[in-house]
Design a protein around this motif. Structure first.
Motif, PDB file in Angstrom:
ATOM      1  N   LEU A 261      -2.517  -6.347  -4.772  1.00  0.00           N
ATOM      2  CA  LEU A 261      -3.206  -6.804  -3.565  1.00  0.00           C
ATOM      3  C   LEU A 261      -4.714  -6.887  -3.757  1.00  0.00           C
ATOM      4  CD1 LEU A 261      -1.298  -4.795  -0.798  1.00  0.00           C
ATOM      5  CD2 LEU A 261      -1.069  -7.228  -1.344  1.00  0.00           C
ATOM      6  N   ALA A 262      -5.289  -5.920  -4.464  1.00  0.00           N
ATOM      7  CA  ALA A 262      -6.743  -5.880  -4.634  1.00  0.00           C
ATOM      8  C   ALA A 262      -7.216  -6.631  -5.863  1.00  0.00           C
ATOM      9  CB  ALA A 262      -7.213  -4.424  -4.719  1.00  0.00           C
ATOM     10  N   GLY A 263      -6.357  -6.751  -6.854  1.00  0.00           N
ATOM     11  CA  GLY A 263      -6.768  -7.377  -8.102  1.00  0.00           C
ATOM     12  C   GLY A 263      -6.133  -8.722  -8.365  1.00  0.00           C
ATOM     13  N   THR A 264      -4.840  -8.731  -8.649  1.00  0.00           N
ATOM     14  CA  THR A 264      -4.148  -9.960  -9.043  1.00  0.00           C
ATOM     15  C   THR A 264      -4.278 -11.050  -7.986  1.00  0.00           C
ATOM     16  OG1 THR A 264      -2.558  -8.567 -10.226  1.00  0.00           O
ATOM     17  CG2 THR A 264      -1.957 -10.874  -9.875  1.00  0.00           C
ATOM     18  N   LEU A 265      -4.135 -10.700  -6.732  1.00  0.00           N
ATOM     19  CA  LEU A 265      -4.237 -11.679  -5.644  1.00  0.00           C
ATOM     20  C   LEU A 265      -5.596 -12.362  -5.614  1.00  0.00           C
ATOM     21  CD1 LEU A 265      -2.816 -12.847  -3.094  1.00  0.00           C
ATOM     22  CD2 LEU A 265      -3.834 -10.960  -1.800  1.00  0.00           C
ATOM     23  N   ASN A 266      -6.635 -11.649  -6.025  1.00  0.00           N
ATOM     24  CA  ASN A 266      -7.997 -12.183  -5.961  1.00  0.00           C
ATOM     25  C   ASN A 266      -8.457 -12.815  -7.275  1.00  0.00           C
ATOM     26  OD1 ASN A 266      -8.120 -11.098  -3.367  1.00  0.00           O
ATOM     27  ND2 ASN A 266      -8.993  -9.172  -4.095  1.00  0.00           N
ATOM     28  N   GLY A 267      -7.588 -12.838  -8.284  1.00  0.00           N
ATOM     29  CA  GLY A 267      -8.013 -13.330  -9.586  1.00  0.00           C
ATOM     30  C   GLY A 267      -8.883 -12.328 -10.313  1.00  0.00           C
ATOM     31  N   ALA A 268      -8.729 -11.031  -9.985  1.00  0.00           N
ATOM     32  CA  ALA A 268      -9.500  -9.963 -10.620  1.00  0.00           C
ATOM     33  C   ALA A 268      -8.643  -9.276 -11.681  1.00  0.00           C
ATOM     34  CB  ALA A 268      -9.974  -8.962  -9.567  1.00  0.00           C
ATOM     35  N   ALA A 269      -9.278  -8.376 -12.439  1.00  0.00           N
ATOM     36  CA  ALA A 269      -8.600  -7.707 -13.542  1.00  0.00           C
ATOM     37  C   ALA A 269      -7.515  -6.767 -13.034  1.00  0.00           C
ATOM     38  CB  ALA A 269      -9.612  -6.934 -14.373  1.00  0.00           C
ATOM     39  N   MET A 270      -6.430  -6.681 -13.813  1.00  0.00           N
ATOM     40  CA  MET A 270      -5.329  -5.770 -13.508  1.00  0.00           C
ATOM     41  C   MET A 270      -4.569  -5.539 -14.810  1.00  0.00           C
ATOM     42  SD  MET A 270      -3.619  -3.932 -11.347  1.00  0.00           S
ATOM     43  CE  MET A 270      -1.953  -3.345 -10.994  1.00  0.00           C
ATOM     44  N   GLY A 271      -3.966  -4.380 -14.944  1.00  0.00           N
ATOM     45  CA  GLY A 271      -3.212  -4.074 -16.147  1.00  0.00           C
ATOM     46  C   GLY A 271      -4.114  -3.944 -17.365  1.00  0.00           C
ATOM     47  N   SER A 272      -3.722  -4.580 -18.443  1.00  0.00           N
ATOM     48  CA  SER A 272      -4.479  -4.488 -19.694  1.00  0.00           C
ATOM     49  C   SER A 272      -5.847  -5.150 -19.609  1.00  0.00           C
ATOM     50  CB  SER A 272      -3.681  -5.134 -20.835  1.00  0.00           C
ATOM     51  OG  SER A 272      -3.458  -6.511 -20.573  1.00  0.00           O
ATOM     52  N   GLN A 273      -6.115  -5.921 -18.542  1.00  0.00           N
ATOM     53  CA  GLN A 273      -7.416  -6.587 -18.382  1.00  0.00           C
ATOM     54  C   GLN A 273      -8.499  -5.635 -17.880  1.00  0.00           C
ATOM     55  OE1 GLN A 273      -6.191  -9.456 -15.462  1.00  0.00           O
ATOM     56  NE2 GLN A 273      -5.651 -11.008 -16.984  1.00  0.00           N
ATOM     57  N   VAL A 274      -8.123  -4.478 -17.341  1.00  0.00           N
ATOM     58  CA  VAL A 274      -9.095  -3.561 -16.739  1.00  0.00           C
ATOM     59  C   VAL A 274     -10.011  -2.985 -17.818  1.00  0.00           C
ATOM     60  CG1 VAL A 274      -9.370  -1.346 -15.544  1.00  0.00           C
ATOM     61  CG2 VAL A 274      -7.631  -2.978 -14.779  1.00  0.00           C
ATOM     62  N   ILE A 275     -11.317  -3.037 -17.548  1.00  0.00           N
ATOM     63  CA  ILE A 275     -12.335  -2.507 -18.447  1.00  0.00           C
ATOM     64  C   ILE A 275     -12.676  -1.078 -18.038  1.00  0.00           C
ATOM     65  CG2 ILE A 275     -14.679  -2.810 -19.332  1.00  0.00           C
ATOM     66  CD1 ILE A 275     -12.741  -5.014 -20.170  1.00  0.00           C
ATOM     67  N   ASP A 276     -12.708  -0.166 -19.005  1.00  0.00           N
ATOM     68  CA  ASP A 276     -13.066   1.228 -18.727  1.00  0.00           C
ATOM     69  C   ASP A 276     -14.583   1.322 -18.610  1.00  0.00           C
ATOM     70  OD1 ASP A 276     -13.537   3.924 -18.600  1.00  0.00           O
ATOM     71  OD2 ASP A 276     -12.161   4.455 -20.222  1.00  0.00           O
ATOM     72  N   PHE A 277     -15.078   1.424 -17.382  1.00  0.00           N
ATOM     73  CA  PHE A 277     -16.529   1.447 -17.171  1.00  0.00           C
ATOM     74  C   PHE A 277     -17.162   2.762 -17.599  1.00  0.00           C
ATOM     75  CE2 PHE A 277     -15.608   4.201 -13.897  1.00  0.00           C
ATOM     76  CZ  PHE A 277     -16.541   4.316 -12.865  1.00  0.00           C
ATOM     77  N   ASN A 278     -16.343   3.751 -17.971  1.00  0.00           N
ATOM     78  CA  ASN A 278     -16.882   4.997 -18.507  1.00  0.00           C
ATOM     79  C   ASN A 278     -17.322   4.843 -19.958  1.00  0.00           C
ATOM     80  OD1 ASN A 278     -16.164   6.939 -16.226  1.00  0.00           O
ATOM     81  ND2 ASN A 278     -14.161   6.073 -16.669  1.00  0.00           N
ATOM     82  N   LYS A 279     -16.801   3.818 -20.621  1.00  0.00           N
ATOM     83  CA  LYS A 279     -17.067   3.631 -22.047  1.00  0.00           C
ATOM     84  C   LYS A 279     -17.771   2.317 -22.358  1.00  0.00           C
ATOM     85  CE  LYS A 279     -12.838   6.186 -23.206  1.00  0.00           C
ATOM     86  NZ  LYS A 279     -11.510   6.099 -23.857  1.00  0.00           N
ATOM     87  N   ASP A 280     -17.492   1.298 -21.588  1.00  0.00           N
ATOM     88  CA  ASP A 280     -18.023  -0.043 -21.853  1.00  0.00           C
ATOM     89  C   ASP A 280     -19.011  -0.399 -20.748  1.00  0.00           C
ATOM     90  OD1 ASP A 280     -18.512  -2.741 -22.229  1.00  0.00           O
ATOM     91  OD2 ASP A 280     -16.437  -3.226 -22.745  1.00  0.00           O
ATOM     92  N   PHE A 281     -20.306  -0.478 -21.097  1.00  0.00           N
ATOM     93  CA  PHE A 281     -21.345  -0.732 -20.104  1.00  0.00           C
ATOM     94  C   PHE A 281     -21.832  -2.187 -20.115  1.00  0.00           C
ATOM     95  CE2 PHE A 281     -22.249   3.786 -21.517  1.00  0.00           C
ATOM     96  CZ  PHE A 281     -21.445   4.343 -20.542  1.00  0.00           C
TER      97      PHE A 281
END
Length: 372
Positions: A261-281
């Motif tokens: 609902l929050a990601g795929t529906l909006n064309g946003a990242a989900m699943g393996s597409q999610v970027i770890d913002f703790n490591k990748d700035f």
């Protein structure tokens, strides 16, 4: 259905028309260079504390939420005045009776969702209910921050988001393909404190794991397990395991649905597409969120609704208690009391986080945080 983004515009030609599917009329299509900041305040450049305070209205913040803001300071693109002025550079509405999709243009998530929520409230006033999604956003802080915005208008707020790092595998699996994917709901009352639910779809949000590590504390059993299925209690070893979903497989299913609902529906990242913002700035996270606002007045008398919420709150609070239970709490009551205390006495920060923030302030050549 596709919304227009900043990339649909020729930067040398702000007046260029946006092409959308036949039958859909964009209400607002503003090119980045001509975008008006819509009364969004730029963070003061003088102090780190001023920056964080400007991004977190009403002191709705704990140190784990401040910790989540650190990647913004490390990435100049997401918090520069120019980028903040471009936030939600294009907002396309396919008719006022249809959902709204906000393109955050990789801007600061707090500003993207603040604007998205304002749009949802505005729309709900005329239609009774509104749904606004976002894409190309970023971490937006505590979920309840946006659900609670509706309370000032005697409306119900519902918030959904894709977490900014995957710490949850599918039920029975080992690959980290899901996040904590939080949910928040805020329901107005009359004389009682509003009902405010703010929860991750995991037993504990990963921010709580980081907070335990900063304080040098162990995690309780049931938060995380290692890859062999054994309890993981040391938060400094969180990379060796994963979070547990609430309610077992049901929490896994809930995380999946919220993410869609929050990601795929909006064309946003989900699943393996999610970027770890703790490591990748540096990589664009393309974070997705959604806010729904409901006006109870569209269903009946608002005063009667709030009185009924009060009655229900008192019934639950006054229910017979189990031995050893001093009080029955409603969702959000304890946070409400802490917020009042924070407004009077300030927000407590762990020493480790203060050092981390002040080290960052030194790097940015701005004033450090000083105790009250």
């Amino acid at each position: 259905m596709r919304g227009a983004s900043a990339r649909d515009f020729d930067s040398d030609c702000p007046e260029k028309q946006v092409t959308t599917r036949p039958g859909y009329r964009p209400l607002v299509t503003t090119a980045p260079d001509s975008y008006h900041p819509l009364n969004i305040s730029h963070p003061p450049a003088a102090t780190l504390g001023g920056f964080f305070n400007s991004m977190t209205p009403n002191l709705q913040i704990e140190y784990r939420a401040i910790d989540a803001l650190l990647p913004y300071a490390r990435n100049p693109r997401t918090h520069s005045p120019a980028q903040i002025a471009k936030i939600a550079a294009s907002i396309v509405e396919f008719g006022w009776t249809q959902p709204i999709l906000v393109d955050g243009d990789n801007g600061m998530g707090h500003l993207v969702m603040k604007r998205a929520t304002e749009l949802a409230i505005q729309k709900a006033k005329s239609s009774g209910i509104a749904w606004v999604g976002s894409r190309l956003s970023n971490h937006a802080g505590p979920a309840s921050l946006y659900a609670r915005m509706a309370l000032k208008h005697d409306m119900i707020g519902l918030y959904f988001a894709v977490g900014n790092a995957n710490h949850l595998p599918p039920w029975g699996g080992l690959d980290m393909l899901l996040s904590t994917n939080p949910i928040a709901a805020a329901i107005p009352s009359l004389n009682e404190a509003p009902i405010v639910l703010d929860m991750a779809t995991t037993v504990a949000a990963y921010g709580k794991v980081k907070a335990k590590a900063q304080r040098g504390e162990m995690m309780p059993e049931g938060w995380m397990i290692d890859r062999q299925g054994k309890p993981l209690l040391d938060p400094t070893k969180s990379e060796e395991g994963f979070l547990l979903p609430i309610g077992g497989y049901k929490g896994y299913g809930l995380s999946l649905v919220v993410g869609i609902l929050a990601g795929t529906l909006n064309g946003a990242a989900m699943g393996s597409q999610v970027i770890d913002f703790n490591k990748d700035f540096s990589t664009t996270t393309n974070t997705g969120q959604a806010i729904a606002v409901i006006d109870p007045a569209a269903f009946g008398d608002i005063l009667e609704f709030k009185q009924n919420v009060d009655r229900l709150v008192r019934e639950l609070r006054e229910a017979e208690r189990m031995p050893g239970v001093d009080r029955i709490w409603l969702p959000g009551e304890q946070s409400h009391l802490r917020r009042i205390d924070n407004q009077k006495h300030g927000v407590l920060l762990a020493p480790g986080l203060v050092k981390q923030l002040n080290d960052l302030a030194s790097q940015l050549q701005i004033d450090a945080i000083s105790p009250l």
